[in-house]
Design a protein around this motif. Structure first.
Motif, PDB file in Angstrom:
ATOM      1  N   GLY A 186      42.884  36.917  10.807  1.00  0.00           N
ATOM      2  CA  GLY A 186      42.128  37.589  11.844  1.00  0.00           C
ATOM      3  C   GLY A 186      42.952  37.758  13.111  1.00  0.00           C
ATOM      4  N   ILE A 187      42.263  38.161  14.178  1.00  0.00           N
ATOM      5  CA  ILE A 187      42.900  38.351  15.479  1.00  0.00           C
ATOM      6  C   ILE A 187      42.236  37.400  16.480  1.00  0.00           C
ATOM      7  CG2 ILE A 187      43.423  40.774  14.991  1.00  0.00           C
ATOM      8  CD1 ILE A 187      41.027  41.512  16.787  1.00  0.00           C
ATOM      9  N   SER A 188      42.896  37.204  17.603  1.00  0.00           N
ATOM     10  CA  SER A 188      42.323  36.359  18.638  1.00  0.00           C
ATOM     11  C   SER A 188      42.589  36.987  20.000  1.00  0.00           C
ATOM     12  CB  SER A 188      42.930  34.952  18.590  1.00  0.00           C
ATOM     13  OG  SER A 188      42.289  34.096  19.525  1.00  0.00           O
ATOM     14  N   ILE A 189      41.636  36.832  20.900  1.00  0.00           N
ATOM     15  CA  ILE A 189      41.762  37.359  22.254  1.00  0.00           C
ATOM     16  C   ILE A 189      42.243  36.237  23.166  1.00  0.00           C
ATOM     17  CG2 ILE A 189      40.547  38.417  24.192  1.00  0.00           C
ATOM     18  CD1 ILE A 189      38.508  39.485  22.193  1.00  0.00           C
ATOM     19  N   ARG A 190      43.316  36.500  23.902  1.00  0.00           N
ATOM     20  CA  ARG A 190      43.870  35.456  24.760  1.00  0.00           C
ATOM     21  C   ARG A 190      44.951  36.036  25.666  1.00  0.00           C
ATOM     22  NH1 ARG A 190      46.738  30.790  22.218  1.00  0.00           N
ATOM     23  NH2 ARG A 190      47.637  30.751  24.315  1.00  0.00           N
ATOM     24  N   THR A 191      45.560  35.190  26.483  1.00  0.00           N
ATOM     25  CA  THR A 191      46.749  35.555  27.240  1.00  0.00           C
ATOM     26  C   THR A 191      47.965  35.070  26.445  1.00  0.00           C
ATOM     27  OG1 THR A 191      47.094  33.513  28.512  1.00  0.00           O
ATOM     28  CG2 THR A 191      45.419  35.073  29.339  1.00  0.00           C
ATOM     29  N   PRO A 192      49.167  35.490  26.823  1.00  0.00           N
ATOM     30  CA  PRO A 192      50.361  34.997  26.119  1.00  0.00           C
ATOM     31  C   PRO A 192      50.724  33.550  26.466  1.00  0.00           C
ATOM     32  CG  PRO A 192      50.776  37.103  27.214  1.00  0.00           C
ATOM     33  CD  PRO A 192      49.496  36.562  27.769  1.00  0.00           C
ATOM     34  N   VAL A 193      50.077  32.974  27.464  1.00  0.00           N
ATOM     35  CA  VAL A 193      50.457  31.643  27.928  1.00  0.00           C
ATOM     36  C   VAL A 193      50.190  30.623  26.829  1.00  0.00           C
ATOM     37  CG1 VAL A 193      50.093  29.862  29.674  1.00  0.00           C
ATOM     38  CG2 VAL A 193      49.963  32.281  30.309  1.00  0.00           C
ATOM     39  N   GLY A 194      51.217  29.919  26.445  1.00  0.00           N
ATOM     40  CA  GLY A 194      51.114  28.922  25.397  1.00  0.00           C
ATOM     41  C   GLY A 194      51.723  29.372  24.075  1.00  0.00           C
ATOM     42  N   ILE A 195      51.970  30.676  23.916  1.00  0.00           N
ATOM     43  CA  ILE A 195      52.546  31.181  22.665  1.00  0.00           C
ATOM     44  C   ILE A 195      53.749  32.089  22.950  1.00  0.00           C
ATOM     45  CG2 ILE A 195      50.459  30.994  21.249  1.00  0.00           C
ATOM     46  CD1 ILE A 195      49.952  33.977  21.882  1.00  0.00           C
ATOM     47  N   ILE A 196      54.385  31.893  24.084  1.00  0.00           N
ATOM     48  CA  ILE A 196      55.511  32.751  24.465  1.00  0.00           C
ATOM     49  C   ILE A 196      56.610  32.720  23.406  1.00  0.00           C
ATOM     50  CG2 ILE A 196      57.424  32.954  26.109  1.00  0.00           C
ATOM     51  CD1 ILE A 196      55.463  32.352  28.341  1.00  0.00           C
ATOM     52  N   SER A 197      56.954  31.542  22.914  1.00  0.00           N
ATOM     53  CA  SER A 197      58.038  31.468  21.922  1.00  0.00           C
ATOM     54  C   SER A 197      57.653  32.188  20.633  1.00  0.00           C
ATOM     55  CB  SER A 197      58.397  30.006  21.635  1.00  0.00           C
ATOM     56  OG  SER A 197      57.304  29.332  21.041  1.00  0.00           O
ATOM     57  N   ASP A 198      56.374  32.121  20.234  1.00  0.00           N
ATOM     58  CA  ASP A 198      55.923  32.827  19.030  1.00  0.00           C
ATOM     59  C   ASP A 198      56.039  34.335  19.197  1.00  0.00           C
ATOM     60  OD1 ASP A 198      55.110  30.575  17.409  1.00  0.00           O
ATOM     61  OD2 ASP A 198      53.426  30.318  18.772  1.00  0.00           O
ATOM     62  N   ILE A 199      55.744  34.825  20.408  1.00  0.00           N
ATOM     63  CA  ILE A 199      55.846  36.263  20.663  1.00  0.00           C
ATOM     64  C   ILE A 199      57.316  36.685  20.717  1.00  0.00           C
ATOM     65  CG2 ILE A 199      55.326  38.102  22.323  1.00  0.00           C
ATOM     66  CD1 ILE A 199      52.889  36.400  23.193  1.00  0.00           C
ATOM     67  N   GLU A 200      58.132  35.876  21.385  1.00  0.00           N
ATOM     68  CA  GLU A 200      59.554  36.216  21.515  1.00  0.00           C
ATOM     69  C   GLU A 200      60.261  36.257  20.161  1.00  0.00           C
ATOM     70  OE1 GLU A 200      60.632  34.519  25.981  1.00  0.00           O
ATOM     71  OE2 GLU A 200      60.755  33.164  24.260  1.00  0.00           O
ATOM     72  N   THR A 201      59.871  35.392  19.255  1.00  0.00           N
ATOM     73  CA  THR A 201      60.520  35.349  17.938  1.00  0.00           C
ATOM     74  C   THR A 201      59.874  36.280  16.919  1.00  0.00           C
ATOM     75  OG1 THR A 201      59.142  33.445  17.308  1.00  0.00           O
ATOM     76  CG2 THR A 201      61.309  32.976  18.268  1.00  0.00           C
ATOM     77  N   GLY A 202      58.771  36.948  17.312  1.00  0.00           N
ATOM     78  CA  GLY A 202      58.130  37.894  16.406  1.00  0.00           C
ATOM     79  C   GLY A 202      57.184  37.268  15.410  1.00  0.00           C
ATOM     80  N   ARG A 203      56.911  35.988  15.517  1.00  0.00           N
ATOM     81  CA  ARG A 203      55.960  35.365  14.590  1.00  0.00           C
ATOM     82  C   ARG A 203      54.533  35.805  14.875  1.00  0.00           C
ATOM     83  NH1 ARG A 203      59.341  30.851  15.757  1.00  0.00           N
ATOM     84  NH2 ARG A 203      57.800  30.054  17.252  1.00  0.00           N
TER      85      ARG A 203
END
Length: 320
Positions: A249-266
């Motif tokens: 599924g999807i989740s609504i949130r800010t990027p705070v706390g998952i920056i490394s996941d976004i930067e690495t494309g996970r």
């Protein structure tokens, strides 16, 4: 070192250059009641003590001690001087203590309450730089949702708190705040992953994984939005991320706390396009009308100063 002592009127008395050594010898003699005993305590000769006392008496133009058979006794002038220099000595010790605190030379302890994601992405960088400058400061860091953070600040358990802005109690104040982008996170292969932005209506057909407000979740779905109840409710931001990565599924949130996941494309972060009446803000909180310790105040100042650069980092991440 010496102290400049002025008379009540400059024109009546020239400036006095009183050396701290002379004052220290004077205080020790007054306490001991004997120049010889004072000399023993100071590990100097009695003649050295006598010379310093005579120098003070000459500068002040009065006798400070009456010489008696078994020692010395303060004169009226000596008692006045002793009271004054005792206050000066105390003030100097107080000043030295405050300066030590300002320089971080004394050990201090700061209790920080923060949300999980903020503790992961924002806090460590600031603490690393702060600790390099103030190595004797220690910390307690408690991870809580925003409601728990407010409770800890209110009851004095925490000095400062970091949370995404919810309504704060009246006795809590925001020291600093920066708006963070809000959006959805998806797995790289999700149907929405290629979108540059999404609308709330775009989310309706997709399963929602909901993380509680104050633990990564953001309240953006207004009443009347055609969205099914959340597929998963959880109090764990890490669980939310793992479920999204698994394609559930999807989740609504800010990027705070998952920056490394976004930067690495996970994880893919996609901003929500609609204007938000109350956009999420990362806030630094403290208790209103209660002073912070010097260490906590300096850390709060550093966190406040670092918030804008963190905001810019997050914005750059989601617009690249």
């Amino acid at each position: 070192m010496h102290i400049h002592m002025r008379g009540r009127h400059k024109s009546m008395r020239p400036r006095l250059h009183v050396h701290l050594t002379a004052l220290r010898y004077f205080i020790e003699t007054a306490d001991a009641g004997s120049m010889r005993t004072a000399a023993d305590r100071l590990s100097v000769s009695p003649s050295s003590v006598n010379r310093q006392i005579l120098k003070l008496e000459d500068q002040l133009g009065c006798k400070l001690f009456d010489r008696i058979n078994d020692g010395v006794a303060l004169t009226a002038a000596g008692k006045v001087l002793l009271a004054c220099v005792t206050r000066v000595e105390h003030d100097l010790e107080t000043a030295a203590t405050l300066i030590d605190d300002l320089r971080g030379l004394k050990q201090g302890h700061i209790h920080i309450a923060c949300e999980d994601g903020i503790g992961r992405d924002f806090l460590p960088g600031t603490l690393a730089a702060f600790q390099a400058e103030f190595p004797k400061v220690t910390y307690t860091i408690t991870v809580r949702p925003s409601v728990g953070i407010f409770s800890m600040i209110t009851d004095g358990t925490a000095d400062i708190g970091l949370a995404m802005e919810p309504p704060a109690p009246a006795d809590i104040k925001a020291e600093a705040a920066e708006i963070m982008p809000a959006g959805i996170i998806t797995a790289p292969g999700h149907a929405l992953a290629h979108h540059r932005t999404v609308t709330l209506q775009d989310l309706a057909p997709h399963r929602l994984i909901h993380s509680r407000i104050g633990l990564g979740g953001v309240a953006l779905l207004p009443a009347g939005t055609d969205q099914e109840p959340p597929f998963v409710n959880t109090n764990s931001p890490d669980m939310t991320t793992s479920l999204v990565q698994a394609g559930l599924g999807i989740s609504i949130r800010t990027p705070v706390g998952i920056i490394s996941d976004i930067e690495t494309g996970r994880i893919v972060f996609i901003p929500i396009a609609e204007h938000q009446a109350s956009p999420p803000k990362l806030c630094l909180y403290s208790r209103r009308h209660r002073g912070l310790s010097i260490a906590a105040e300096k850390l709060a100042q550093r966190l406040s100063a670092d918030l804008p650069s963190f905001r810019n980092r997050v914005r750059a991440l989601v617009t690249s």
